[in-house]
Design an enzyme around this catalytic site. Structure first.
Site, short mmCIF file in Angstrom:
data_model
loop_
_atom_site.label_atom_id
_atom_site.label_comp_id
_atom_site.label_asym_id
_atom_site.label_seq_id
_atom_site.Cartn_x
_atom_site.Cartn_y
_atom_site.Cartn_z
N LYS A 10 0.83 -1.20 0.00
CA LYS A 10 0.00 0.00 0.00
C LYS A 10 0.86 1.25 0.00
O LYS A 10 0.52 2.25 -0.61
CB LYS A 10 -0.93 0.02 1.22
CG LYS A 10 -1.89 1.20 1.26
CD LYS A 10 -2.76 1.27 0.02
CE LYS A 10 -3.63 2.49 -0.04
NZ LYS A 10 -4.26 2.68 -1.37
C1 AGP Z 1 -2.23 2.91 -7.22
O1 AGP Z 1 -3.37 2.09 -7.33
C2 AGP Z 1 -1.07 2.19 -6.54
N1 AGP Z 1 -1.46 1.73 -5.25
C3 AGP Z 1 0.21 3.02 -6.53
O2 AGP Z 1 0.48 3.39 -7.87
C4 AGP Z 1 0.16 4.31 -5.68
O3 AGP Z 1 -0.69 5.26 -6.29
C5 AGP Z 1 1.58 4.90 -5.63
O4 AGP Z 1 2.42 3.94 -5.01
C6 AGP Z 1 1.67 6.23 -4.88
O5 AGP Z 1 1.31 6.02 -3.53
P1 AGP Z 1 1.04 7.32 -2.62
O6 AGP Z 1 -0.10 8.04 -3.24
O7 AGP Z 1 0.75 6.78 -1.26
O8 AGP Z 1 2.30 8.15 -2.65
#
Ligand code: AGP
EC number: 2.6.1.16
Length: 603
Positions: free
Chosen positions: A598
């Site tokens: 996440k």
């Molecule tokens: C999106 O569905 C993913 N979980 C991933 O691309 C995420 O948006 C990205 O790791 C950025 O995370 P953050 O918004 O917590 O910085």
């Protein structure tokens, strides 16, 4: 019992936690015993193990998702009045807390936290005259915003009082015991008989009964129901996956992110955005840094910022940003978008930007996380905790926050007149209803997704703000269905990727509105014809009333008509549902896709 209930709710927010219990002192007097700790619930449990609270059969607890004030012991709930007679816990945002706080201080109250919640404890203590429910009604009539409140008073043993406006609160009816919680997960181990509370209602709980009244004191109509979920399903609000719950929460997440942003004078007020207006007036370049879905939000923000403020805006994946030796100085505004606030790529990018003298504004969904803490200013989204790895409600609220930043820059620099800003805000205010409308028409999208469970690849096309939406749709499908998916700028197809088109290949096309920028619309209709002529199976997302696309759409997904720049708020939703359903059809664990986390806290 309270701690066990909080454990069931911890996914909803976990940056601090606390409890308050009614108990008798040595002199037989009733008093409130409390303990509250920053950090996860386990910190509070450790503290309680070391110094247990006195025994009691009436208590309240809270695990926090900070909105006003960082996650500290002082800001943790419950909050108490000056004489420790009242303890209150709160979910939501009290929009007029600043005025209430000032008036309380003028009346000699000592406020010890940065939260909006604390004002309620003092107001309840003032209003209490032996009837806690009456005091709660009187206080609620003075509050603006969205809130769930639960309170106890040392002089009202065996009584718990709750109130709700635009925020969840549900009653658990036991045998000789009763419960209040944000959702049934907290008490489902003790009872499955529940009472749903309506808007602007106060509930008084005693061991032998529950009384519900409206804020004006009249008896309230309530609906009793039997909860047929099991405990784990209850945490997901009855949904099979957190992702489904979070997709469904998007209207509220968008509405909550808009809450409290408009002052009584009709001007935008972004109170956490602590960069002086004069500095914003001198900004001559905006650089947005983010990863994954947040990066796609940044791409959409670029269109809005450049159109509304005429400031050049670059968007860069954070992991590339600092290695390209970017040109930054003290007139550059760097916007770091991050749901978790802990993404290392984004954190390292903003550190580099600050070293170069740029001002950094964070757009973040997690109060007190590292990225906002290391930025000059922050604009929090209020999506609530996003548990599923695949980001959905956070994305829509990032868009809202980006629109607000663009409008604020326009307001401060005078490139947008007040009435223009007000009209965009009004259109944004319509977004929750429009997202709700789209969510209500998703069955054909789920059926289509199931029919494509064996597809080898899906392409996504879009133009203008539809191009980042195409990229986002492709990302959702990659990370959930583990299949090849790729997003393109529709105009780029003929420069190579069209060679990928073959018989039956599913291609999703996000079509801009035929109103306004019709030239864009006509070109993308041509693109649909080009790919259909080569055998593609066209899945077209187009606004209601757009008839030009009908002859070329094998599957037509309708979305409400919106202003060009705001269309991603509604056009993204079918792509989220499509990816989630296709992954489910493949038997994948939707909330925790393979190989992913996440929050990616490594570079
Ligand atoms: C999106 O569905 C993913 N979980 C991933 O691309 C995420 O948006 C990205 O790791 C950025 O995370 P953050 O918004 O917590 O910085």
């Amino acid at each position: 019992m309270v701690i066990a209930g909080l454990r069931r709710l911890e996914y909803r927010g976990y940056d601090s936690a606390g409890v308050a219990v009614q108990t008798r002192g040595a002199d037989g007097q009733w008093l409130l015993a409390t303990d509250k700790r920053a950090g996860k619930l386990v910190n509070l449990e450790k503290s309680l193990a070391e110094t247990p609270l006195a025994a009691g059969t009436t208590g309240i607890g809270h695990t926090r998702w900070a909105t006003h004030g960082g996650p500290t012991d002082a800001n943790a709930h419950p909050h108490l009045d000056d004489h420790r007679k009242v303890a209150v816990v709160h979910n939501g945002i009290i929009e007029n807390f600043a005025k209430l706080r000032a008036d309380l201080a003028d009346r000699g109250h000592t406020l010890r936290s940065e939260t909006d919640t604390e004002v309620v404890a003092h107001l309840l203590a003032e209003a209490y005259d032996g009837d806690l429910a009456g005091a709660m009604r009187a206080v609620c009539r003075r509050l603006d915003g969205a809130f769930t409140l639960v309170a106890v008073h040392a002089d009202a043993p065996g009584t718990v009082v709750g109130a709700r406006r635009n925020s969840p609160l549900v009653v658990g009816v036991g045998d000789g015991e009763n419960f209040l919680a944000s959702d049934v997960a907290a008490f489902i181990a003790h009872t499955r008989e529940a009472i749903e509370l309506g808007q602007d209602q106060v509930v008084e709980l005693r061991p032998d009964g529950v009384t519900v009244t409206n804020f004006d004191g009249t008896p309230a109509e309530v609906r009793e129901y039997h909860v047929d979920w099991d405990a784990s399903a209850a945490e997901k609000g009855g949904y099979d996956y957190f992702m489904l719950k979070e997709i469904a929460e998007q209207p509220k997440a968008v509405a909550d992110t808009l809450l409290g942003r408009i002052g009584t004078d009709g001007r935008l007020t972004l109170d956490e955005l602590r960069i002086p207006d004069q500095v914003l007036r001198e900004v001559d370049k905006v650089v947005i840094v983010a990863c994954g879905t947040a990066f796609h939000a940044g791409m959409i923000a670029k269109y809005a910022i450049e159109h509304w403020t005429r400031i050049p805006c670059e968007v860069e994946v954070a992991s590339e940003f600092r290695y390209r030796d970017p040109i930054l100085d003290d007139r550059t505004l760097v916007v770091a978008i991050s749901q978790s606030g802990e993404t290392m790529d984004t954190l390292m990018a903003l550190r580099h930007a600050r070293e170069q003298g740029a001002k950094v504004l964070a757009i973040c969904n997690t109060n007190g996380s590292t990225i906002p803490r290391e930025s000059d200013a922050v604009l929090y989204t209020h999506a609530g905790p996003e548990v599923a790895v695949a980001s959905t409600k956070a994305f829509l609220t990032q868009l809202v926050a980006c629109y607000l930043v663009a409008l604020y820059l326009g307001q401060v620099r005078g490139t947008k007149w007040g009435d223009e800003i007000t009209s965009v805000i009004r259109e944004l205010g319509d977004a929750p209803r429009q997202v709700e409308q789209v969510l209500g028409t998703m069955e054909p999208v789920r059926a289509l997704a199931r029919s494509l469970a064996d597809a080898r690849s899906v392409l996504f096309l879009g133009r203008h703000v539809g191009y980042p939406v195409a990229l986002e749709g492709a990302l959702k499908l990659k990370e959930l269905a583990y299949m090849h998916a790729e997003g393109f700028a529709a105009g780029e197809l003929k420069h190579g990727p069209i060679a990928l088109i073959e018989e039956g290949l599913p291609v999703v096309v996000v079509v801009p509105s035929p109103r306004g920028r019709s030239i864009l619309h006509d070109k993308i209709v041509s693109n649909i014809q080009e790919i259909r002529a080569r055998g593609a199976r066209t899945i077209v997302i187009a606004e209601e009333g757009d008839e030009a696309v009908v002859p070329y759409a094998d599957h037509l997904i309708r979305i409400p008509a919106t202003p060009t720049l705001l269309q991603p708020l509604v056009s993204t939703v079918p792509l989220q549902v499509f990816a989630c359903e296709l992954a489910t059809a493949k038997g994948h664990e939707v909330d925790q896709p393979r190989n992913l986390a996440k929050s990616v806290t490594v570079e």
